[in-house]
Design a protein around this motif. Structure first.
Motif: not given
Length: 203
Positions: A23-31, A51-57, A65-68, A200-203
């Motif tokens: 189920k997690t991999l249905n939305k593999p990205n999150s902000w 902190m702002n961070e892009y997450n990739r499962y 997760a690269p972040n700033f 976190s918001i997944k997409f």
């Protein structure tokens, strides 16, 4: 350093026993955006961090997760000086701290959709310091010297590592609440600690 290895071995153990779901991999990205309180220099200077961070499962449990980050921190030490130490004196420091980094996380959610995450990562940091001295104070900071009744700026660039432990609450398949604690150290002998909360918001 011993805490680094404790978290690392804990993460490896959790990876070994975790049961992945698709189920997690249905939305593999999150902000993820988080705000919190940070302490630097062993607690001498403190302030607010965003902190702002892009997450990739990569798997249902592992993500990169690269972040700033941006932090605004300050410190002031009020003392007495002059004849018989009767006059007001001070030393103040204001810091603007910018970080670019990347984290690797392992997360595990219980059936009730709450759980833990463990993270380790590296960062590049730029620190912009502004110092102010009172009428009886001088400052020597590395190769930077500031005389009495003066204002001066000092910049440094460092590299370091983070260790993060967090609590996750899944509100829906898209929205997750996060609460994290972090410890860090860099090549400028700056240690830091912080506590953060965010979304976190997944997409």
């Amino acid at each position: 350093m011993k805490y680094f290895f404790i978290v690392l071995f804990s993460s490896v153990a959790l990876i070994a026993v975790g049961q992945p779901t698709d189920k997690t991999l249905n939305k593999p990205n999150s902000w993820r955006t988080m705000v919190g309180y940070s302490m630097y220099g062993g607690g001498d200077i403190s302030g607010i961090t965003v902190m702002n961070e892009y997450n990739r499962y990569l798997t249902p449990h592992i993500r990169v997760a690269p972040n700033f980050k941006f932090s605004s921190a300050k410190f002031i030490n009020r003392t007495k000086g002059g004849l018989n130490n009767q006059d007001d004196d001070f030393l103040s420091q204001q810091a603007a701290i910018f970080e670019l980094g990347a984290m690797g996380y392992y997360e595990y959610l219980n059936p009730n959709k709450s759980g833990l995450e463990f993270g380790v990562g590296l960062f590049y940091r730029n620190l912009q310091h502004t110092f102010s001295t009172g009428p009886y104070t001088t400052l020597l900071y590395d190769d930077f010297k500031l005389n009495e009744n003066s204002v001066g700026e000092y910049s440094e660039n460092t590299f370091g590592f983070n260790i993060s432990i967090g609590f996750i609450i899944s509100i829906s398949e898209i929205i997750t609440l996060n609460f994290n604690g972090i410890a860090q150290s860099d090549t400028g002998s700056n240690t830091g600690f912080g506590g953060f909360g965010g979304l976190s918001i997944k997409f």
